[in-house]
Design a protein around this motif. Sequence first.
Motif, PDB file in Angstrom:
ATOM      1  N   TRP A  31      -6.503  73.937 -44.822  1.00  0.00           N
ATOM      2  CA  TRP A  31      -5.823  75.108 -44.237  1.00  0.00           C
ATOM      3  C   TRP A  31      -5.457  76.119 -45.321  1.00  0.00           C
ATOM      4  N   VAL A  36     -10.350  76.613 -42.569  1.00  0.00           N
ATOM      5  CA  VAL A  36     -10.126  76.822 -41.136  1.00  0.00           C
ATOM      6  C   VAL A  36      -9.153  77.979 -41.028  1.00  0.00           C
ATOM      7  N   ARG A  37      -9.411  78.859 -40.095  1.00  0.00           N
ATOM      8  CA  ARG A  37      -8.631  80.100 -40.049  1.00  0.00           C
ATOM      9  C   ARG A  37      -7.922  80.308 -38.719  1.00  0.00           C
ATOM     10  N   SER A  38      -8.031  79.369 -37.829  1.00  0.00           N
ATOM     11  CA  SER A  38      -7.386  79.479 -36.526  1.00  0.00           C
ATOM     12  C   SER A  38      -6.900  78.106 -36.109  1.00  0.00           C
ATOM     13  N   GLN A  39      -5.946  78.081 -35.207  1.00  0.00           N
ATOM     14  CA  GLN A  39      -5.468  76.792 -34.715  1.00  0.00           C
ATOM     15  C   GLN A  39      -6.565  76.049 -33.983  1.00  0.00           C
ATOM     16  N   ALA A  40      -7.376  76.794 -33.227  1.00  0.00           N
ATOM     17  CA  ALA A  40      -8.478  76.157 -32.500  1.00  0.00           C
ATOM     18  C   ALA A  40      -9.495  75.567 -33.475  1.00  0.00           C
ATOM     19  N   GLY A  41      -9.796  76.313 -34.548  1.00  0.00           N
ATOM     20  CA  GLY A  41     -10.721  75.793 -35.543  1.00  0.00           C
ATOM     21  C   GLY A  41     -10.179  74.558 -36.233  1.00  0.00           C
ATOM     22  N   PRO A 325     -11.863  74.176 -27.439  1.00  0.00           N
ATOM     23  CA  PRO A 325     -12.425  75.135 -28.392  1.00  0.00           C
ATOM     24  C   PRO A 325     -13.768  74.741 -28.959  1.00  0.00           C
ATOM     25  N   LEU A 337     -15.808  77.974 -34.881  1.00  0.00           N
ATOM     26  CA  LEU A 337     -15.025  79.104 -34.401  1.00  0.00           C
ATOM     27  C   LEU A 337     -14.685  80.082 -35.513  1.00  0.00           C
ATOM     28  N   ASP A 338     -14.584  79.612 -36.743  1.00  0.00           N
ATOM     29  CA  ASP A 338     -14.104  80.423 -37.852  1.00  0.00           C
ATOM     30  C   ASP A 338     -15.245  80.839 -38.778  1.00  0.00           C
TER      31      ASP A 338
END
Length: 343
Positions: A31, A36-41, A325, A337-338
Motif C-alpha cells: 500500500w 495498490v491504489r484503491s480499496q477495491a484493488g 471488484p 483495477l489499478d
Amino acid sequence: MPQDVRFELPFKTPVSEHLEFARERHLRWVWDMGLVRSQAGFEEYQSWDLPQAAARTYPYASPDDMVVLMNWFSLAFLFDDQFDAGRPDRADRIAEVARELIATPLRPTGTAPRVVCPITVAWAEVWSRLSDGMSLTWRTRFAASWGRFLVAHTEEVDLAARGLAGKLGLEEYAEFRRRTVGIHHSIDAGERSRGFEVPPQVQAHPLMVRMRDLAADTIGFMNDIHSFERERRRGDGHNLIAVLHRERDYSWEEAAAEAHRMTTDCLDAYLELEGRVPQMCDELALTTEQREHVQMGVEAIQHWINGNYEWALISGRYTASKEGPAALAELSGKGSLDDLLAV
C-alpha cells in the motif's frame, strides 16, 4: 473445474513459520509503495494470498528476508495484471517498463530508476535487498533469468495486441511458456532465501539445466490448468488447455485431460533426472559442502513445484467464479483495477 484439479506429488514442503509476521509488513509495504491504489484493488490483491505462496516456496527464509521475498513476489504478479491486450499503446508502455525492470540488476545497487512508476521504484528497492550478500555470479545468473522472463512477457503482450496470441502451435507455445512462467529466477531466489549458492559447474551441467527446464514446464502447465477459467473469461489464449483445444480440435474436457497428462509426464521426467543428481556430483568431484548446496538447490526446486501447487489450489487469483471488484476488473478486459505503469 481446473482450479480443483489435483496432482500426485512425491514430496511435501513446509510452510514458513514467519508467514503472519511477514504478511502484515508486506501488505503495508504494498500500500505504501502505491502498488495498490484503491480499496477495491487492495481487496483483490489480498484475495490472491501471495504471502502464502512465498511462505510455501521459500519456507526457510528468515523473518526479514521473508518480507523481502513477499515484496518481490508481488511485482511480477502485479506487472502481469497490467496487461490490456486490447490497447496497442499499452504494449508500448509495458515494453518500456519491462526494459527498466531488466536494467535494474545491471546497474550499481541503489541507482534510481530512469522510468518512474510504482513498479519500477518498488523493484529498485527490492533488488537492493534481494541481491545483498550474493556473489556477482549469482546476481548475473538471476539478472539473465529475470531478463528472459520479462522479454517473454513483452512478446506475449505484443502478440496479443496484434491478435496473434492464440495462434502459437503446441511446441512453440511450450517453449514460450517455459520463459513466461518465470521459474528460473524464482529458483535462483531460493538460494538467496537460505544464503547459499549452487556451484557454477553444477548450474552449467546438462542435468541441472534440464531439471530446471522440466520444473518450469511442470509449474507452467499446472498454472495453466489452475488458471484456465480465469484466463478463459479474459479471452487470454496463452494457456495450454486453450492451445490443445484449438490445435487438436479437442473438447474443453479432452484438452484439460491432455494438459494434465502432459504435466504429469514433465513431472515424471523431472523426478527421473533428480535421481541422477548424486552421480552428477561424483562426476564433478564436488566437495562435501558443495554437495550440500546442490541438495539445497534441489530442495529449492521441490519447494517451488509443491509450494506453488498447494497455493494455486486455494488462491483467489484463480477462483473460477468471482463477485465484486476482481470480477468487474476482468469483465472490463483488464487484469487489475489499478494502473501501476503511470507515475
